[in-house]
Design an enzyme around this catalytic site. Structure first.
Site, PDB file in Angstrom:
ATOM      1  N   SER A   1       0.803  -1.222   0.000  1.00 44.94           N
ATOM      2  CA  SER A   1       0.000   0.000   0.000  1.00 44.94           C
ATOM      3  C   SER A   1       0.838   1.276   0.000  1.00 44.94           C
ATOM      4  O   SER A   1       0.310   2.356  -0.266  1.00 44.94           O
ATOM      5  CB  SER A   1      -0.967   0.017   1.190  1.00 44.94           C
ATOM      6  OG  SER A   1      -0.276   0.250   2.397  1.00 44.94           O
TER       7      SER A   1
ATOM      8  N   LYS B   1       0.947   4.286   7.102  1.00 47.02           N
ATOM      9  CA  LYS B   1       0.346   5.220   6.144  1.00 47.02           C
ATOM     10  C   LYS B   1       0.874   6.632   6.419  1.00 47.02           C
ATOM     11  O   LYS B   1       1.396   6.921   7.489  1.00 47.02           O
ATOM     12  CB  LYS B   1      -1.190   5.259   6.283  1.00 47.02           C
ATOM     13  CG  LYS B   1      -1.891   3.941   6.050  1.00 47.02           C
ATOM     14  CD  LYS B   1      -1.942   3.556   4.595  1.00 47.02           C
ATOM     15  CE  LYS B   1      -2.732   2.290   4.363  1.00 47.02           C
ATOM     16  NZ  LYS B   1      -2.014   1.060   4.616  1.00 47.02           N
TER      17      LYS B   1
END
Length: 146
Positions: free
Chosen positions: A63, A100
């Site tokens: 990701s 993230k």
């Protein structure tokens, strides 16, 4: 968020000084000026500023590949740092760890992946959420499999 981060405690009890090209490595034309190296660098001292609160984490998943972070890379995570908007952070949300970019807003935070195949995650007061630590370095393997 089916992928996880494998976490490891740092061990800075040992020292391993390695030769260091103190004048830098040229990414343009090569320089013959540095025939030998006399300086040494200890990576424990270079990348671990707060040993008691620093951990390593191995990336599982893709990701964050837009930030150059790929499966198998090792993150250096400092739990003593205060999060700043747009920091790369390891977060614990609703029972799972993820890494993230964190974008802060007045009433929410966003966990933003750098791979368009994954949606951003909006974090509100209804989520079980903590910033576990701020990523300070990424260690990656550059030699390709043969």
């Amino acid at each position: 968020m089916k992928k996880k981060i494998v976490l490891f405690k740092t061990d800075v009890s040992s020292s391993l000084p390695l030769q260091f090209a103190d004048e830098g490595i040229r990414a343009g034309f090569p320089s013959p000026a540095q025939d030998y190296m006399e300086q040494a660098i200890d990576l424990n001292k270079e990348i671990v500023k707060h040993p008691a609160s620093t951990f390593y984490g191995r990336i599982v998943g893709d990701s964050m590949r837009g930030d150059g972070i790929e499966e198998g890379d090792i993150l250096v995570i400092d739990k003593s740092l205060e999060l700043v908007d747009d920091d790369l952070a390891v977060c614990f949300i609703d029972g799972e760890f993820t890494v993230k970019r964190v974008r802060l807003e007045t009433d929410a935070a966003w966990l933003v992946p750098s791979n368009s195949e994954y949606p951003p995650i909006k974090v509100t007061k209804d989520n079980n959420f903590i910033v576990w630590g701020v990523v300070t370095y990424t260690i990656k393997k550059n030699r390709r499999k043969r």
